[in-house]
Design a protein around this motif. Structure first.
Motif, PDB file in Angstrom:
ATOM      1  N   VAL A 148       0.653  -1.156   0.077  1.00 11.63           N
ATOM      2  CA  VAL A 148      -0.249   0.058   0.134  1.00 11.63           C
ATOM      3  C   VAL A 148       0.814   1.242  -0.089  1.00 11.63           C
ATOM      4  N   ARG A 149       1.917   1.248   0.781  1.00 10.19           N
ATOM      5  CA  ARG A 149       2.874   2.430   0.876  1.00 10.19           C
ATOM      6  C   ARG A 149       3.564   2.707  -0.456  1.00 10.19           C
ATOM      7  N   ALA A 150       3.987   1.417  -1.282  1.00  9.39           N
ATOM      8  CA  ALA A 150       4.520   1.686  -2.502  1.00  9.39           C
ATOM      9  C   ALA A 150       3.570   2.264  -3.635  1.00  9.39           C
ATOM     10  N   LEU A 151       2.329   1.777  -3.463  1.00  8.91           N
ATOM     11  CA  LEU A 151       1.431   2.103  -4.308  1.00  8.91           C
ATOM     12  C   LEU A 151       1.157   3.618  -4.265  1.00  8.91           C
ATOM     13  N   ASP A 152       0.945   4.006  -3.040  1.00 10.51           N
ATOM     14  CA  ASP A 152       0.693   5.426  -2.710  1.00 10.51           C
ATOM     15  C   ASP A 152       2.070   6.287  -3.324  1.00 10.51           C
ATOM     16  N   GLU A 153       3.161   5.704  -3.193  1.00  6.72           N
ATOM     17  CA  GLU A 153       4.189   6.703  -3.661  1.00  6.72           C
ATOM     18  C   GLU A 153       4.076   6.537  -5.014  1.00  6.72           C
ATOM     19  N   LEU A 154       3.754   5.574  -5.944  1.00  9.99           N
ATOM     20  CA  LEU A 154       3.823   5.448  -7.301  1.00  9.99           C
ATOM     21  C   LEU A 154       2.333   6.102  -7.938  1.00  9.99           C
ATOM     22  N   GLY A 155       1.407   6.652  -7.087  1.00 10.65           N
ATOM     23  CA  GLY A 155       0.408   7.311  -7.628  1.00 10.65           C
ATOM     24  C   GLY A 155      -0.704   6.452  -8.149  1.00 10.65           C
ATOM     25  N   VAL A 156      -0.707   5.327  -7.698  1.00  5.94           N
ATOM     26  CA  VAL A 156      -1.728   4.344  -8.041  1.00  5.94           C
ATOM     27  C   VAL A 156      -2.876   4.291  -6.869  1.00  5.94           C
ATOM     28  N   GLU A 157      -3.934   4.653  -7.663  1.00  2.98           N
ATOM     29  CA  GLU A 157      -5.353   4.771  -6.758  1.00  2.98           C
ATOM     30  C   GLU A 157      -6.212   3.518  -7.071  1.00  2.98           C
ATOM     31  N   VAL A 158      -6.485   2.895  -5.906  1.00  6.06           N
ATOM     32  CA  VAL A 158      -7.213   1.861  -5.969  1.00  6.06           C
ATOM     33  C   VAL A 158      -8.248   1.533  -4.659  1.00  6.06           C
ATOM     34  N   ARG A 159      -9.182   0.920  -4.940  1.00  7.51           N
ATOM     35  CA  ARG A 159     -10.123   0.406  -3.905  1.00  7.51           C
ATOM     36  C   ARG A 159      -9.849  -0.921  -3.313  1.00  7.51           C
ATOM     37  N   GLY A 160      -9.248  -0.725  -2.168  1.00  6.12           N
ATOM     38  CA  GLY A 160      -8.929  -2.131  -1.608  1.00  6.12           C
ATOM     39  C   GLY A 160      -9.949  -2.839  -0.991  1.00  6.12           C
ATOM     40  N   ILE A 161      -9.909  -4.256  -1.326  1.00  6.64           N
ATOM     41  CA  ILE A 161     -11.200  -5.065  -0.695  1.00  6.64           C
ATOM     42  C   ILE A 161     -10.577  -6.319  -0.155  1.00  6.64           C
ATOM     43  N   SER A 162     -10.860  -6.234   1.221  1.00  3.98           N
ATOM     44  CA  SER A 162     -10.133  -7.380   1.863  1.00  3.98           C
ATOM     45  C   SER A 162     -11.054  -8.486   1.883  1.00  3.98           C
ATOM     46  N   GLN A 163     -10.514  -9.765   1.262  1.00  3.60           N
ATOM     47  CA  GLN A 163     -11.340 -11.032   1.134  1.00  3.60           C
ATOM     48  C   GLN A 163     -11.853 -11.625   2.477  1.00  3.60           C
TER      49      GLN A 163
ATOM     50  N   ALA B   8       4.212   7.246 -23.017  1.00  2.00           N
ATOM     51  CA  ALA B   8       4.800   6.482 -21.719  1.00  2.00           C
ATOM     52  C   ALA B   8       5.436   7.380 -20.870  1.00  2.00           C
ATOM     53  N   HIS B   9       6.164   8.653 -21.411  1.00  2.00           N
ATOM     54  CA  HIS B   9       6.562   9.483 -20.574  1.00  2.00           C
ATOM     55  C   HIS B   9       5.495  10.250 -19.749  1.00  2.00           C
ATOM     56  N   ARG B  10       4.134  10.889 -20.421  1.00  2.00           N
ATOM     57  CA  ARG B  10       3.320  11.208 -19.740  1.00  2.00           C
ATOM     58  C   ARG B  10       2.258  10.233 -18.698  1.00  2.00           C
ATOM     59  N   ARG B  11       2.546   9.003 -18.996  1.00  3.01           N
ATOM     60  CA  ARG B  11       1.874   8.263 -18.031  1.00  3.01           C
ATOM     61  C   ARG B  11       2.778   7.952 -16.787  1.00  3.01           C
ATOM     62  N   ALA B  12       4.284   7.952 -16.962  1.00  3.51           N
ATOM     63  CA  ALA B  12       5.115   7.759 -15.950  1.00  3.51           C
ATOM     64  C   ALA B  12       5.137   9.026 -14.878  1.00  3.51           C
ATOM     65  N   THR B  13       4.912  10.106 -15.356  1.00  6.57           N
ATOM     66  CA  THR B  13       5.114  11.537 -14.709  1.00  6.57           C
ATOM     67  C   THR B  13       3.706  12.166 -14.226  1.00  6.57           C
ATOM     68  N   THR B  14       2.596  11.579 -14.749  1.00  8.40           N
ATOM     69  CA  THR B  14       1.284  12.098 -14.263  1.00  8.40           C
ATOM     70  C   THR B  14       0.263  11.057 -14.211  1.00  8.40           C
ATOM     71  N   THR B  15      -0.672  11.501 -13.560  1.00 13.03           N
ATOM     72  CA  THR B  15      -2.003  10.437 -13.567  1.00 13.03           C
ATOM     73  C   THR B  15      -3.160  11.324 -13.823  1.00 13.03           C
ATOM     74  N   ALA B  16      -4.340  10.777 -13.862  1.00 14.94           N
ATOM     75  CA  ALA B  16      -5.678  11.764 -13.944  1.00 14.94           C
ATOM     76  C   ALA B  16      -5.587  12.756 -12.812  1.00 14.94           C
ATOM     77  N   GLY B  17      -5.081  12.356 -11.722  1.00 18.32           N
ATOM     78  CA  GLY B  17      -5.173  13.279 -10.512  1.00 18.32           C
ATOM     79  C   GLY B  17      -4.217  14.193 -10.363  1.00 18.32           C
ATOM     80  N   GLY B  18      -3.147  14.369 -11.403  1.00 19.97           N
ATOM     81  CA  GLY B  18      -2.065  15.356 -11.288  1.00 19.97           C
ATOM     82  C   GLY B  18      -0.628  14.882 -11.344  1.00 19.97           C
ATOM     83  N   GLU B  19       0.544  15.668 -11.273  1.00 15.78           N
ATOM     84  CA  GLU B  19       1.575  15.263 -11.501  1.00 15.78           C
ATOM     85  C   GLU B  19       2.331  14.563 -10.222  1.00 15.78           C
ATOM     86  N   LEU B  20       3.248  13.671 -10.396  1.00 20.69           N
ATOM     87  CA  LEU B  20       3.974  12.858  -9.349  1.00 20.69           C
ATOM     88  C   LEU B  20       4.990  13.909  -8.937  1.00 20.69           C
TER      89      LEU B  20
END
Length: 581
Positions: free
Chosen positions: A127-142, A399-411
């Motif tokens: 979760v910490r790594a995904l936050d740093e990477l700008g990855v937004e998810v809805r986590g579901i605990s099985q 690829a550069h755009r996807r690496a440096t930004t997300t729909a939520g803004g710049e990394l």
């Protein structure tokens, strides 16, 4: 089986997003698009497993950029059984085998962990790594889904339809058995190596259980024992009307419970996955090569979701494995392959995102933990310049755009991204001394000096950590304390004259570019050529000999960091001392 076309077009993400949007509109017009990933926190979640998240993330992010409602769900398979004791985890030894068979959320966390369970310990790192990477998810605990009763109707339905489920599974049992699949996992027709097998296991693919068949028949549900908490159980009786289920456990416990109220068990994996596809309405979910063989959970799941659960299989490509270069030098993941947090220790988040964005899912690639990381950064910096100049190819720019930004803004970015190899050399020589580091960096470009180390962070910190954790001690640079008087005394006139020319030019060339011109120019001048002359094969030999001499006098061996950086790091006064001035 639904597939996403493996396009050779410029931007694979856009091509897949087109297809996913069209498919979502066909299935459920007006509803948000659901992209999915699944991870099992059974141990360290590796960089190979990160592709399970990054492929859906990039596609979901592109869909969001277009203004289409989209959700990326991440199912944490934390209700899976603890299958084996992983190697290389501090404080965890063979005694932990007593927990095999328990759900991951009931296994204690490794000693010293701040988390409540084994599952939470390894999930938190991801979760910490995904936050740093700008990855937004809805986590579901099985665990939460099963123990809360969210899936009770689906469980009861699967039990009622167990004969039909068994018939679907039986179509594949003669083609491949779990035993044969486990013995000969394949990667694009070739056996996987140990690291890839370990990475595949983190995806939940390793224990592809399809349920048990005993005297009472086939059952797609596996209860956890109420006494020992393990799944070493066998269902001996079940009544569809009352939902009364009787099971026995190897620990000796026998129990009869109403399944409509039972919260200590789960559907077996090959039934659980297609059930969730239908439950969540998943439109897009890629799968690894370990899921694509005949009889695998993905292939069988496609049949079960349509024939049993009344849903549709997600579209999604097969993704290839992610390799590691320099893994043998890893210090933090002994016994396994590196994690995303390991990678983020030595590389910035945009660079790590770029590695996943620039390759189509079915293309394998390697992540560098050795000297190759310097070349990788050179390639990244060259791309940054091309993008800034508007000269990048469309696929590279995307690829550069996807690496440096997300729909939520710049990394977050390094304000002044100096070459990684330069920062690594400086960190190597100064052993992290901030005063010396700032002195050297401020002299790289006297016309535009670095005024604060903060300008060079986080890249500087990444380079320092790479030097301290991934470069063997014997390869570290140690500048001589005193001149090598014996070597200096043995030099001939040509070598002495070369050193004299270098020393005379230090003051006028004291910058990174200036010293580069100087060290390459001395052999040219000695050959009667202009410092700007193009090198000939003979001249290159002379240059290599001159460089080797400088390295021996400065660091006591024939190679080292780039000489201009080394000279700046050593300092003019100390250079003069070591070169015999």
């Amino acid at each position: 089986m639904p597939t996403v076309a493996q396009s050779t077009e410029a931007d694979w993400v856009s091509r897949i997003a087109d297809e996913v949007i069209a498919e979502a509109e066909r299935r459920a017009p007006g509803k948000p698009v659901v992209c999915a990933s699944g991870l099992s926190p059974s141990g360290p979640i590796h960089l190979g497993n990160l592709r399970e998240v990054m492929v859906p993330h990039l596609v979901a992010d592109e869909i969001k950029r277009r203004g289409v409602p989209c959700e990326h769900i991440l199912s944490w398979d934390d209700y899976d059984r603890f299958r084996k004791v992983p190697a290389g985890i501090d404080g965890v030894d063979a005694s932990w085998s007593e927990h095999i068979g328990k759900p991951l959320t009931l296994v204690p966390a490794p000693p010293g962990s701040e988390h409540s369970s084994w599952a939470e310990h390894f999930r938190a790192a991801m979760v910490r790594a995904l936050d740093e990477l700008g990855v937004e998810v809805r986590g579901i605990s099985q665990t939460e889904m099963y123990t809360s009763g969210a899936y009770t109707e689906q469980v009861l339905f699967a039990m009622r339809e167990r004969a039909r489920i068994d018939a679907v599974l039986d179509r594949y049992r003669t083609k491949v058995t779990p035993e044969s699949a486990a013995k000969t996992p394949k990667k694009q027709g070739k056996p996987m190596d140990d690291a890839e097998v370990e990475a595949a296991e983190g995806s939940g693919a390793a224990g592809e259980d399809d349920g048990s068949t005993g005297d009472a028949g086939y059952f797609p549900y596996k209860p956890y024992c109420s006494v020992c908490d393990r799944d070493l159980t066998t269902i001996t009786a079940y009544d569809d009307e009352s939902t009364r289920m009787t099971y026995v456990c190897r620990c000796g416990n026998e129990e009869t419970v109403p399944l409509s109220e039972h919260r200590r068990g789960k559907l077996v994996w090959k039934v659980d996955w297609p059930m969730r596809w239908a439950y969540e309405g998943v439109v897009f979910e890629p799968s690894g090569v370990d899921h694509q063989s005949p009889g695998s959970s993905y292939v069988v799941g496609g049949q079960l979701v349509r024939e049993i659960f009344g849903g549709e299989q997600p579209i999604g490509p097969m993704y290839a494995f992610v390799g590691i270069s320099g893994m043998a030098k890893m210090s933090s993941s002994k016994g396994g392959v590196p994690t995303p947090l390991d990678a983020l220790e030595i590389m910035e988040a945009p660079l790590l995102r770029w590695l996943y964005a620039r390759r189509r899912p079915n293309q394998s690639f390697k992540i560098a933990f050795d000297q190759e990381i310097q070349r990788l950064y050179d390639e990244w910096d060259a791309l940054e310049r091309k993008v800034a100049e508007g000269a990048a190819q469309p696929a590279d720019a995307a690829a550069h755009r996807r690496a440096t930004t997300t729909a939520g803004g710049e990394l977050p970015r390094t304000p002044r991204p100096l070459p990684y190899r330069t920062l690594a050399s400086v960190a190597d020589i100064t052993t992290g001394d901030e005063v010396q580091t700032l002195r050297i960096l401020s002299e790289l470009d006297p016309d535009n000096p670095v005024g604060s180390l903060d300008e060079t962070r986080p890249r500087l910190d990444c380079a320092q950590r790479w030097i301290s954790t991934h470069v063997p001690a014997e390869q570290r640079t140690r500048v001589r304390e005193e001149p090598d008087t014996e070597l200096l005394a043995s030099l001939g006139d040509d070598a002495r004259e070369s050193l004299r020319l270098l020393l005379e030019g230090l003051d006028d060339h004291w910058s990174l570019d200036g010293l580069t011109t100087l060290v390459y120019g001395v052999p040219k001048v000695r050959a009667g050529l202009s410092p700007e002359a193009r090198p000939t094969p003979e001249l290159k030999v002379a240059q290599r000999a001159f460089f080797a001499l400088l390295y021996r006098l400065l660091v006591g061996r024939d190679t080292g960091p780039r000489l201009p950086t080394l000279l700046l790091a050593v300092g003019a006064d100390r250079v003069r001392k070591l070169l015999g001035a």
